[in-house]
Design a protein around this motif. Structure first.
Motif, PDB file in Angstrom:
ATOM      1  N   GLU A  29     -29.360  41.464 -24.039  1.00 25.59           N
ATOM      2  CA  GLU A  29     -28.540  41.024 -22.901  1.00 25.59           C
ATOM      3  C   GLU A  29     -29.298  41.190 -21.589  1.00 25.59           C
ATOM      4  O   GLU A  29     -29.269  40.306 -20.717  1.00 25.59           O
ATOM      5  CB  GLU A  29     -27.239  41.832 -22.866  1.00 25.59           C
ATOM      6  N   LYS A  31     -32.525  41.228 -21.138  1.00 22.55           N
ATOM      7  CA  LYS A  31     -33.622  40.270 -21.063  1.00 22.55           C
ATOM      8  C   LYS A  31     -33.094  38.867 -20.726  1.00 22.55           C
ATOM      9  O   LYS A  31     -33.718  38.144 -19.932  1.00 22.55           O
ATOM     10  CB  LYS A  31     -34.369  40.249 -22.404  1.00 22.55           C
ATOM     11  N   LEU A  32     -31.950  38.487 -21.295  1.00 25.21           N
ATOM     12  CA  LEU A  32     -31.382  37.172 -21.001  1.00 25.21           C
ATOM     13  C   LEU A  32     -30.936  37.067 -19.543  1.00 25.21           C
ATOM     14  O   LEU A  32     -31.092  36.020 -18.902  1.00 25.21           O
ATOM     15  CB  LEU A  32     -30.202  36.887 -21.938  1.00 25.21           C
ATOM     16  N   TYR A  35     -33.951  36.490 -17.550  1.00 26.95           N
ATOM     17  CA  TYR A  35     -34.349  35.095 -17.700  1.00 26.95           C
ATOM     18  C   TYR A  35     -33.535  34.212 -16.759  1.00 26.95           C
ATOM     19  O   TYR A  35     -34.060  33.304 -16.110  1.00 26.95           O
ATOM     20  CB  TYR A  35     -34.138  34.632 -19.142  1.00 26.95           C
ATOM     21  N   VAL A  51     -25.567  32.333 -17.788  1.00 30.20           N
ATOM     22  CA  VAL A  51     -26.181  33.160 -18.829  1.00 30.20           C
ATOM     23  C   VAL A  51     -25.905  32.556 -20.206  1.00 30.20           C
ATOM     24  O   VAL A  51     -26.739  32.636 -21.105  1.00 30.20           O
ATOM     25  CB  VAL A  51     -25.656  34.608 -18.758  1.00 30.20           C
ATOM     26  N   ILE A  54     -28.491  30.031 -20.878  1.00 32.25           N
ATOM     27  CA  ILE A  54     -29.768  30.705 -21.153  1.00 32.25           C
ATOM     28  C   ILE A  54     -29.763  31.288 -22.560  1.00 32.25           C
ATOM     29  O   ILE A  54     -30.749  31.205 -23.293  1.00 32.25           O
ATOM     30  CB  ILE A  54     -30.031  31.815 -20.115  1.00 32.25           C
ATOM     31  N   LYS A  55     -28.597  31.861 -22.945  1.00 32.59           N
ATOM     32  CA  LYS A  55     -28.486  32.457 -24.280  1.00 32.59           C
ATOM     33  C   LYS A  55     -28.638  31.394 -25.349  1.00 32.59           C
ATOM     34  O   LYS A  55     -29.274  31.618 -26.388  1.00 32.59           O
ATOM     35  CB  LYS A  55     -27.137  33.162 -24.418  1.00 32.59           C
ATOM     36  N   TYR A  58     -32.481  30.373 -25.233  1.00 29.45           N
ATOM     37  CA  TYR A  58     -33.512  31.372 -25.541  1.00 29.45           C
ATOM     38  C   TYR A  58     -33.023  32.562 -26.372  1.00 29.45           C
ATOM     39  O   TYR A  58     -33.817  33.450 -26.700  1.00 29.45           O
ATOM     40  CB  TYR A  58     -34.107  31.923 -24.225  1.00 29.45           C
ATOM     41  N   GLY A  59     -31.758  32.561 -26.705  1.00 26.08           N
ATOM     42  CA  GLY A  59     -31.168  33.738 -27.347  1.00 26.08           C
ATOM     43  C   GLY A  59     -31.885  34.174 -28.612  1.00 26.08           C
ATOM     44  O   GLY A  59     -32.187  35.362 -28.796  1.00 26.08           O
ATOM     45  N   VAL A  62     -35.477  35.559 -27.923  1.00 27.81           N
ATOM     46  CA  VAL A  62     -35.407  36.868 -27.274  1.00 27.81           C
ATOM     47  C   VAL A  62     -34.997  37.929 -28.284  1.00 27.81           C
ATOM     48  O   VAL A  62     -35.536  39.051 -28.313  1.00 27.81           O
ATOM     49  CB  VAL A  62     -34.421  36.843 -26.083  1.00 27.81           C
TER      50      VAL A  62
END
Length: 442
Positions: A29, A31-32, A35, A51, A54-55, A58-59, A62
């Motif tokens: 969480e 790191k996201l 990002y 978010v 983004i998750k 890239y979830g 990551v």
């Protein structure tokens, strides 16, 4: 997080690591969110993308990265806490890797194979019955060495009539004409009974011979043919002399001395003989010292009876050098690697138990000795010493610092060996060069 160890044998085991959501989710969480603050996504101002988006983007990557980091640090910490010594690197077991559902799975289990040794016990006393050999050069060997040097630096002449030890250049032909070869025949390789045919001959003379009987040493190499052609060199042949080559031995004078040792280093035959004996004896005894050290190491290794995880180490060596070696090469080289590894384990244990350390000053001195040896025959002694610090610094910084680490290991090994010799009560024995050569062959 749960970490468990399952020993399969005295030197191989598996480590299992179980992760639940609480172990990795906070880091994922964080790191996201980081990002999201930096992301530059079309349709959103920089750092304002949701978010959730983004998750989605890239979830998974990551999650994989964070779990790998957790696994690496947790495994390293766990293994450092163990009493046994880890060999090589842990090998991940990938059997169920394809079954991982990174998008929906919450708990994960990973397994690693490890190889190790528990206790390192060895003998370091006079029961090893170790010997340090010193090689003594005989007078006849010295005379032979000097004769070789005189020949090497001698003058080539072309006499009218041949003598023993000359080289006769000519044409070798078989009687039936199926073979013909021009080469230089060293009379030192001609069989004694046949030698009289070649002594006293001159240019243009024709000698009848059977090469297979006349040339008893290195027939293929001497004539200049492949080994599978040697069978052709039997029967009636003629050798027609084209030229006679003779090396006149160099005289014992200042020119000869300077060629051997550099200007004005030696000024008499007596000094020259002493210098030649010193150099050859030093070379023999350096070789003898290496041989003696290896023999001592072998005895200590044998006394330790360390059982290495052979199956694991072969797998690790193959995977660590993937693409560079084959399994056949690993099998072939493994005994050498195993011996080096066993000695390293023993050497490190001796150093630890007896507070033996390689100091920086020792590394500098050993590097200087190595450089002096490399330049010993170049005649650059004075100039080299003036620039020694630069040579040492350049070498130790080379290979991205690996040269320094290798020299540090070498210094520690020297100190451990010196300590081992003292504890083992190594006996000294003087032997002849012939005896030493025989020992090397065996």
């Amino acid at each position: 997080m749960e970490i468990s160890l399952d020993k399969h044998s005295a030197n191989q085991a598996s480590v299992k690591i179980k992760l639940n959501e609480a172990d990795y989710q906070p880091k994922v969480e964080a790191k996201l969110k980081d990002y999201a603050k930096k992301a530059n996504i079309k349709g959103f101002r920089p750092g304002k993308a949701p978010v959730s988006m983004i998750k989605k983007m890239y979830g998974t990557s990551v999650l994989v990265d964070e779990i790998n980091d957790i696994l690496s640090s947790s495994l390293n910490t766990y293994l450092k806490e163990q009493t046994f010594r880890i060999l090589g690197d842990p090998l991940p077991v990938f059997e169920d890797a394809d079954k991982i559902d990174w998008k929906n799975q919450k708990e994960f289990e990973f397994e690693y194979k490890i190889g190790f040794v528990e206790n390192i016990d060895f003998k370091l006393d006079d029961s090893l019955n170790a010997t340090a050999y010193k090689v003594e050069m005989s007078d006849s060997e010295l005379e032979e060495a000097i004769a070789n040097l005189r020949s090497q630096y001698g003058k080539m002449t072309n006499p009218e009539v041949s003598e023993e030890n000359d080289f006769i250049y000519g044409d070798l032909k078989s009687e039936d004409g199926s073979f013909e070869k021009t080469f230089s025949l060293p009379l030192s390789k001609v069989e004694k009974k046949s030698l009289k045919k070649f002594v006293g001959v001159k240019k243009g003379d024709v000698i009848e011979m059977d090469p297979s009987k006349a040339i008893t040493e290195d027939l293929a190499q001497t004539v200049g043919v492949e080994e599978d052609e040697v069978s052709k060199l039997s029967g009636k042949f003629t050798f027609t002399v084209q030229n006679i080559n003779r090396t006149e031995l160099a005289e014992f004078n200042q020119e000869f001395f300077d060629k051997l040792f550099g200007p004005d280093q030696v000024s008499s035959e007596e000094e020259m003989r002493s210098k030649v004996q010193e150099i050859i004896s030093d070379n023999y005894n350096k070789e003898a010292a290496v041989y003696s050290d290896e023999q001592l190491k072998d005895k200590i290794i044998a006394s330790a009876k360390i059982e290495l995880p052979e199956e694991f180490l072969k797998e690790w060596l193959f995977k660590a050098n993937e693409g560079k070696v084959t399994t056949e090469q690993v099998e072939k080289e493994y005994p050498i690697y195993a011996k080096q590894l066993t000695w390293t384990l023993i050497s490190n244990q001796v150093a630890k138990d007896n507070d033996i350390k390689a100091e920086h000053e020792d590394v500098i001195e050993k590097t200087k000795e190595m450089i002096r040896e490399q330049f010993a025959s170049s005649g650059m002694g004075a100039q080299m010493e003036d620039s020694m610090d630069m040579f040492v610094d350049n070498y130790l910084k080379g290979n991205e610092g690996q040269n320094y680490m290798q020299m540090l290991t070498s210094v520690q090994n020297d100190k451990v060996l010196a300590f081992a010799k003292e504890k083992a009560g190594v006996k000294e024995e003087t032997i002849s060069t012939d005896k030493f050569k025989e020992m090397l062959e065996n």
